[in-house]
Write a protein that holds these residues in place. Structure first.
Motif, PDB file in Angstrom:
ATOM      1  N   UNK A 126       0.886  -1.031   0.201  1.00 54.77           N
ATOM      2  CA  UNK A 126      -0.300   0.238  -0.078  1.00 54.77           C
ATOM      3  C   UNK A 126       0.462   1.731   0.058  1.00 54.77           C
ATOM      4  N   UNK A 127       2.069   1.559   0.420  1.00 49.91           N
ATOM      5  CA  UNK A 127       3.002   2.669   0.428  1.00 49.91           C
ATOM      6  C   UNK A 127       3.655   2.573  -1.173  1.00 49.91           C
ATOM      7  N   UNK A 128       4.171   1.410  -1.123  1.00 48.00           N
ATOM      8  CA  UNK A 128       4.262   2.359  -3.043  1.00 48.00           C
ATOM      9  C   UNK A 128       3.401   2.282  -3.522  1.00 48.00           C
ATOM     10  N   UNK A 129       2.408   1.773  -3.777  1.00 48.41           N
ATOM     11  CA  UNK A 129       1.107   1.993  -4.144  1.00 48.41           C
ATOM     12  C   UNK A 129       0.365   4.074  -3.773  1.00 48.41           C
ATOM     13  N   UNK A 130       0.328   3.836  -2.935  1.00 50.56           N
ATOM     14  CA  UNK A 130       0.173   5.256  -2.457  1.00 50.56           C
ATOM     15  C   UNK A 130       1.243   6.628  -3.081  1.00 50.56           C
ATOM     16  N   UNK A 131       2.332   6.090  -2.660  1.00 41.34           N
ATOM     17  CA  UNK A 131       3.632   6.863  -3.140  1.00 41.34           C
ATOM     18  C   UNK A 131       3.716   6.967  -4.432  1.00 41.34           C
ATOM     19  N   UNK A 132       3.787   5.895  -5.509  1.00 39.58           N
ATOM     20  CA  UNK A 132       2.851   5.699  -6.567  1.00 39.58           C
ATOM     21  C   UNK A 132       2.473   7.328  -6.839  1.00 39.58           C
ATOM     22  N   UNK A 133       0.923   7.279  -6.335  1.00 36.26           N
ATOM     23  CA  UNK A 133       0.270   7.714  -7.035  1.00 36.26           C
ATOM     24  C   UNK A 133       0.440   9.398  -6.941  1.00 36.26           C
ATOM     25  N   UNK A 134       0.921   9.550  -5.544  1.00 35.94           N
ATOM     26  CA  UNK A 134       1.401  10.802  -5.194  1.00 35.94           C
ATOM     27  C   UNK A 134       2.267  11.443  -6.748  1.00 35.94           C
ATOM     28  N   UNK A 135       3.779  10.574  -6.499  1.00 37.82           N
ATOM     29  CA  UNK A 135       4.486  11.486  -7.446  1.00 37.82           C
ATOM     30  C   UNK A 135       3.846  11.801  -8.494  1.00 37.82           C
ATOM     31  N   UNK A 136       2.943  10.321  -9.103  1.00 37.99           N
ATOM     32  CA  UNK A 136       2.772  10.612 -10.795  1.00 37.99           C
ATOM     33  C   UNK A 136       1.571  11.962 -10.525  1.00 37.99           C
ATOM     34  N   UNK A 137       0.542  12.217  -9.504  1.00 39.31           N
ATOM     35  CA  UNK A 137      -0.236  13.518  -9.727  1.00 39.31           C
ATOM     36  C   UNK A 137       0.531  14.596  -9.772  1.00 39.31           C
ATOM     37  N   UNK A 138       1.779  14.451  -8.012  1.00 41.52           N
ATOM     38  CA  UNK A 138       2.369  15.860  -8.903  1.00 41.52           C
ATOM     39  C   UNK A 138       3.325  16.178  -9.749  1.00 41.52           C
ATOM     40  N   UNK A 139       3.235  15.380 -10.833  1.00 40.84           N
ATOM     41  CA  UNK A 139       4.681  15.472 -11.779  1.00 40.84           C
ATOM     42  C   UNK A 139       3.347  16.278 -12.792  1.00 40.84           C
ATOM     43  N   UNK A 140       2.659  15.425 -12.547  1.00 46.77           N
ATOM     44  CA  UNK A 140       1.495  15.821 -14.204  1.00 46.77           C
ATOM     45  C   UNK A 140       1.402  17.324 -13.942  1.00 46.77           C
ATOM     46  N   UNK A 141       1.121  17.422 -12.569  1.00 47.59           N
ATOM     47  CA  UNK A 141       0.733  19.023 -12.476  1.00 47.59           C
ATOM     48  C   UNK A 141       2.248  20.356 -12.890  1.00 47.59           C
ATOM     49  N   UNK A 142       2.933  19.415 -12.278  1.00 42.76           N
ATOM     50  CA  UNK A 142       4.146  20.571 -12.617  1.00 42.76           C
ATOM     51  C   UNK A 142       4.208  20.599 -14.076  1.00 42.76           C
TER      52      UNK A 142
END
Length: 622
Positions: free
Chosen positions: A49-65
């Motif tokens: 769950x930690x890896x999945x949650x981390x990946x979601x946050x990273x993908x989301x902020x990369x898209x925003x950037x």
């Protein structure tokens, strides 16, 4: 925050982005592992769950950037490893270290470059780390939301936890906040969430809403409505006169005082407990259930025991199934103190069944002694609640062979000590005899005797009943080694006293121990053994729940697995009903699987349809 940014952070199935997400990414950038950081900042339990949650946050902020035109968007979530040796010392520190005062600037720079030549790769890594942290600070300023109590839970918790909470009707953060504010064992109504996970939920919610607190519901039992008198291990709750204002003191028949000496509902409870409870534990249980009903009748129905009817019984059963928040104590509240209520948390099916059985017996007794007119409303109510659908029949609360071996390996690896010898005795003796924890700590050496050449033991067990159990060779060997470690000599020696305890303190081999000492000793050894074992995560979690009572379950399971007859195991355990003993019959379950696999299983055991060998004639027909 701009509304466009807020909409983007709350859409697409990704959790909403808050300050804690950026704290998580900064920690990972500084070298903290993803699992540890997610556990600390995101309220995550399991590694996947930690890896999945981390990946979601990273993908989301990369898209925003990327949408905002940041060319360094790839740095988000990138692990940039730097070493402490990468950084060159400050020039002033270098001058002081080498005592170069008075040297020319050119000479100092030449020595500095010779001692610490520039590392282009290290410099590049440092620059990338600085750009990464600067970008995170910028995105935090424009994208981080401040959670609000009215926000949906699935926007701030991982999907697994959010789904569990939503199934229980908790949709908003404030719903969970109010549940936690109730205190007590507030998590009992939540599936697959125990005390540890509940603490993590509460901590994560406090991280999300640090400056907001839900107002706990008012407690109808504060302000002098009732008082408490502590008697031994139990609690006697005595209703004050204000509780009965406007009603007669005794609703029983005029002659009731002749038989019981009781003239109020509170007094009849004490008379019943004194007359029928055979132990302090039973007295505590009887008193608790009777006074819970009395308080409910007084506060919710304005009735007493004599006025209670069938519809009131049904209403009370429904009340126990769905306890209102104000009837649940806050955590750490003392009896009748601030925040106290009659219940510690939602009741399981087994607890509700026990309550109505006790109350039915109580009302029957009040009829027998003449306190009530000959009417017991509980006799007209269907009190059968069925089984708890959430209880697994495969959960035997017995040590698995793997966990048992891990525990024994840990003990034998430890240097010899009084604590180790005592624990080895406990494991071997109870595994071979099936004693209850109370029977073990209360036993003396005088209870062991020979019968036709073999050893037996007379036990004063549950319900104040005596029984005689067999003491097999494994138990005798363990006892002999334990007595020798205590310095008492052999069991048949003249120096052994019949009054000496079977299980003794470490400081005094002739003094008994209590249940709490037994419990703490076992929990400590189990934790050590599991920590050093190679058990899987789920197996570790199950084994860490072990208590002294698990040893009794282990005996029953092992005995039936080793083909001991059911009636023999039943008698050894002291069960009145063989169905109770059948709870340990996992060997019979395995035989059931084997026999039906032979009758109907074309595929190998455990194989999915279509994966194993082809089905035989008639396969697929209805």
């Amino acid at each position: 925050m701009p509304s466009s940014v807020r909409r983007s952070t709350a859409s697409g199935g990704c959790p909403r982005i808050g300050q804690h997400h950026f704290a998580h990414l900064r920690a990972v950038a500084e070298g903290v592992t993803v699992q540890e950081s997610a556990f600390r900042y995101l309220g995550i339990d399991h590694g996947h769950q930690a890896v999945t949650a981390h990946r979601q946050v990273v993908d989301h902020l990369r898209s925003l950037a990327r949408r905002q035109g940041h060319r360094a968007w790839r740095l988000i979530g990138l692990t940039i490893r730097t070493r402490t040796t990468d950084a060159r010392p400050d020039l002033e520190d270098f001058i002081a270290e080498r005592d170069l005062d008075g040297w020319t600037e050119a000479e100092v720079l030449q020595l500095y470059e010779e001692a610490h030549p520039p590392d282009l790769k290290a410099d590049r890594r440092r620059r990338l780390r600085e750009r990464q942290l600067a970008l995170l600070r910028h995105l935090q300023a424009v994208a981080a939301e401040q959670p609000r109590p009215e926000d949906r839970i699935d926007g701030w918790f991982d999907p697994v936890v959010a789904d569990r909470l939503s199934r229980c009707g908790l949709l908003l953060l404030i719903d969970l906040q109010r549940l936690i504010a109730q205190g007590g064992h507030w998590w009992r109504s939540l599936p697959a969430i125990g005390a540890v996970k509940a603490q993590r939920l509460a901590q994560h919610l406090a991280t999300l809403l640090p400056d907001s607190s839900a107002v706990a519901p008012p407690r109808p039992f504060e302000g002098g409505a009732v008082s408490a008198q502590v008697v031994g291990e139990g609690v006697t709750v005595v209703a004050q006169r204000a509780l009965f204002d406007g009603r007669p003191a005794n609703a029983g028949v005029p002659g009731s005082a002749v038989l019981t000496g009781a003239r109020t509902d509170a007094e009849i409870i004490e008379a019943w407990v004194s007359a029928r409870a055979g132990s302090s534990a039973t007295a505590k249980s009887y008193r608790r259930e009777a006074f819970r009903l009395l308080l409910w009748l007084t506060h919710e129905r304005q009735l007493d025991f004599a006025q209670m009817g069938v519809e009131d019984c049904l209403a009370y059963m429904a009340f126990l199934e769905h306890l209102p928040a104000e009837w649940i104590s806050r955590r750490h509240s003392t009896v009748m103190g601030e925040g106290w209520a009659p219940f510690r948390g939602p009741l399981s099916t087994a607890s509700r069944h026990q309550a109505v059985v006790i109350l039915g017996s109580f009302f029957a007794w009040m009829v027998d002694v003449g306190y009530l007119v000959a009417r017991n409303p509980w006799m007209l109510v269907n009190r059968r609640l069925g089984d708890d659908p959430g209880r697994s029949l495969l959960d035997s609360r017995a040590f698995t062979p793997e966990a048992w071996q891990a525990l024994l390996r840990q003990l034998w690896a430890e240097p010899a000590s009084a604590s180790r010898e005592r624990m080895l005795f406990i494991l071997a003796f109870v595994e071979a005899t099936g004693l209850r924890a109370s029977e073990l700590v209360g036993a003396t050496l005088g209870q062991l005797t020979r019968h036709r050449g073999r050893w037996v033991m007379q036990v004063h067990g549950k319900g104040a009943r005596n029984r005689v159990i067999a003491v097999p060779g494994q138990a005798l060997e363990a006892l002999s080694a334990y007595l020798e470690a205590r310095g008492l000599g052999p069991l048949v020696g003249a120096e052994v006293s019949a009054d000496w305890p079977l299980l003794a303190r470490l400081s005094d081999p002739r003094a008994p121990i209590g249940y709490q000492a037994l419990y703490q000793t076992m929990k400590r050894w189990v934790r050590q053994a599991i920590a050093g074992s190679d058990l899987s995560g789920p197996e570790r979690a199950i084994a860490l729940r072990a208590s002294p009572h698990w040893l009794r379950h282990t005996f029953g399971t092992r005995a039936l697995e080793r083909k001991a007859p059911l009636e023999v195991v039943q008698r050894q355990l002291g069960h009145a009903d063989p169905r109770t003993t059948m709870r340990y019959a996992h060997a019979q379950l395995e035989r059931l699987q084997q026999e039906l696999d032979q009758a109907f299983g074309a595929a190998g055991a455990g194989e999915l349809p279509g994966v194993g060998p082809a089905a035989g004639p008639g396969a697929g027909t209805g």
